[in-house]
Design a protein around this motif. Structure first.
Motif, short mmCIF file in Angstrom:
data_model
loop_
_atom_site.label_atom_id
_atom_site.label_comp_id
_atom_site.label_asym_id
_atom_site.label_seq_id
_atom_site.Cartn_x
_atom_site.Cartn_y
_atom_site.Cartn_z
N MET A 62 0.83 -1.21 0.00
CA MET A 62 0.00 0.00 0.00
C MET A 62 0.86 1.26 0.00
N ARG A 63 1.89 1.26 0.84
CA ARG A 63 2.78 2.43 0.90
C ARG A 63 3.42 2.68 -0.47
N ASP A 64 3.92 1.63 -1.10
CA ASP A 64 4.53 1.77 -2.43
C ASP A 64 3.51 2.26 -3.46
N LEU A 65 2.33 1.66 -3.43
CA LEU A 65 1.28 2.06 -4.38
C LEU A 65 0.92 3.53 -4.23
N THR A 69 1.98 6.33 -6.95
CA THR A 69 0.85 6.99 -7.61
C THR A 69 0.92 8.51 -7.42
N LEU A 70 1.24 8.95 -6.21
CA LEU A 70 1.37 10.40 -5.97
C LEU A 70 2.46 11.00 -6.85
N ALA A 71 3.59 10.32 -6.96
CA ALA A 71 4.67 10.82 -7.82
C ALA A 71 4.24 10.87 -9.28
N THR A 72 3.52 9.84 -9.72
CA THR A 72 3.04 9.80 -11.11
C THR A 72 2.04 10.93 -11.37
N LEU A 73 1.17 11.18 -10.42
CA LEU A 73 0.18 12.26 -10.57
C LEU A 73 0.87 13.62 -10.64
N VAL A 78 -1.51 16.23 -12.86
CA VAL A 78 -2.93 15.96 -12.75
C VAL A 78 -3.51 16.84 -11.65
N GLY A 79 -4.53 17.61 -12.01
CA GLY A 79 -5.18 18.49 -11.04
C GLY A 79 -6.69 18.34 -11.04
N SER A 80 -7.20 17.53 -11.97
CA SER A 80 -8.65 17.39 -12.06
C SER A 80 -9.00 16.02 -12.64
N VAL A 81 -10.26 15.68 -12.58
CA VAL A 81 -10.75 14.44 -13.18
C VAL A 81 -10.51 14.47 -14.69
N TYR A 94 2.28 0.36 -8.90
CA TYR A 94 3.46 0.15 -8.08
C TYR A 94 4.70 0.73 -8.77
N SER A 95 5.74 0.87 -7.99
CA SER A 95 7.05 1.16 -8.56
C SER A 95 7.49 -0.09 -9.33
#
Length: 187
Positions: A62-65, A69-73, A78-81, A94-95
């Protein structure tokens, strides 16, 4: 996240049932590292060790996911749907290192758990139960509850029977099978 829950639930079930052993699954690095960390804490009970190892694996995945994901966003800005819809690529995952480790775990579970003769037997038995129920209800739809029978004219018997069976729990399906096919069981 479902994958994380399923994999770890299957580890727990496999170990509890004896279909897989700690000795065998320790060859999987993700399990091995969590297992060694729990054992280093001095935990002795096999049941507690099993639960703590599963908790650690879930937490690590979960921590990795989340972090990946936060880094990818951020990288995709990404700021919106709408940004998500137009990204043109997967944003949650995942990484690469964790993806490799999870694949190793999934490969182990596939080979040693999902293809275990007891699991294969259960799947075959479940298939026979579902087939028997389907054929019985299709051949005699009056066995269905009245509110399902009412749908046959508009939806067709096959669709109605499929819907009825799809709504069954495992236990209910087994009980229904007994009621229909075991002459000693009350209807």
């Amino acid at each position: 996240m479902d994958e994380i829950a399923y994999n770890n639930h299957d580890i727990d079930d496999g170990l509890a049932s004896g279909m897989i052993t700690v000795e065998k699954i320790r060859a999987v690095p993700l399990f091995h590292e969590a297992y060694e960390a729990v054992r280093a804490e001095g935990v002795q009970s096999d049941r507690i060790v099993r639960h703590q190892v599963v908790r650690r694996i879930i937490s690590r995945c979960m921590r990795d996911l989340v972090m990946t994901t936060l880094a990818t966003l951020r990288e995709a800005r990404v700021g919106s749907v709408a940004d998500v819809r137009h990204a043109g690529r997967r944003l949650v995952g995942y990484s690469p290192e964790m993806a490799r480790r999870v694949k190793e775990l999934k490969d182990f579970l596939f080979t040693n758990m999902y293809r275990h003769y007891r699991v294969v037997r259960m799947g075959d038995k479940a298939g026979r139960i579902l087939r028997d129920l389907f054929l019985s209800y299709v051949s005699e739809p009056l066995q269905l509850p009245p509110h399902y029978q009412e749908r046959i004219a508009s939806d067709g018997v096959h669709r109605v029977v499929c819907d009825y069976i799809a709504g069954m729990t495992d236990r209910f399906a087994v009980d229904e099978h007994r009621k229909l096919f075991d002459p000693l069981v009350r209807v």
